[in-house]
Design an enzyme around this catalytic site. Sequence first.
Site, PDB file in Angstrom:
ATOM      1  N   CYS A  43      17.687 -37.663   6.803  1.00  0.00           N
ATOM      2  CA  CYS A  43      16.765 -37.055   7.766  1.00  0.00           C
ATOM      3  C   CYS A  43      15.409 -36.807   7.109  1.00  0.00           C
ATOM      4  O   CYS A  43      15.228 -37.039   5.910  1.00  0.00           O
ATOM      5  CB  CYS A  43      17.335 -35.744   8.306  1.00  0.00           C
ATOM      6  SG  CYS A  43      17.469 -34.451   7.053  1.00  0.00           S
ATOM      7  N   CYS A  46      15.527 -34.462   4.038  1.00  0.00           N
ATOM      8  CA  CYS A  46      16.083 -35.128   2.860  1.00  0.00           C
ATOM      9  C   CYS A  46      15.037 -36.043   2.227  1.00  0.00           C
ATOM     10  O   CYS A  46      14.884 -36.060   1.004  1.00  0.00           O
ATOM     11  CB  CYS A  46      17.317 -35.941   3.236  1.00  0.00           C
ATOM     12  SG  CYS A  46      18.678 -34.962   3.886  1.00  0.00           S
TER      13      CYS A  46
END
Length: 113
Positions: A43, A46
């Site tokens: 995502c 991250c």
Amino acid sequence: MGLFGKKKEAPEKTTCSCNGNCGTAKTQATEVSANVKVLGSGCAKCNELVKATKEALAELGMDTAVEHVTDFAEIAAYGVMSAPALVVDGKVAVYGKVLKKEEIVELLHKLRG
């Protein structure tokens, strides 16, 4: 006969990992490498942590690759239930938040001693 000759002296040991070359931070940092992983699904958070980690390592002069682990089974093996997480040398250093580059630099200094 070499068996009973003079005993060779052992080389002097240094306590520092840089072998006495602490003159520059760049020299000391390049001698120490780390195994760094970012755990997360891929995502935006991250990816932010991956980017900040790479910038922090570059600032420290560490030529270390950052592995981005997205396999949930492998993430769970670290005991991480909240992503993203930062793993340094096999130990979970931080999980559940995105650190800024400066925070990662400070964290790496603490962990690497």
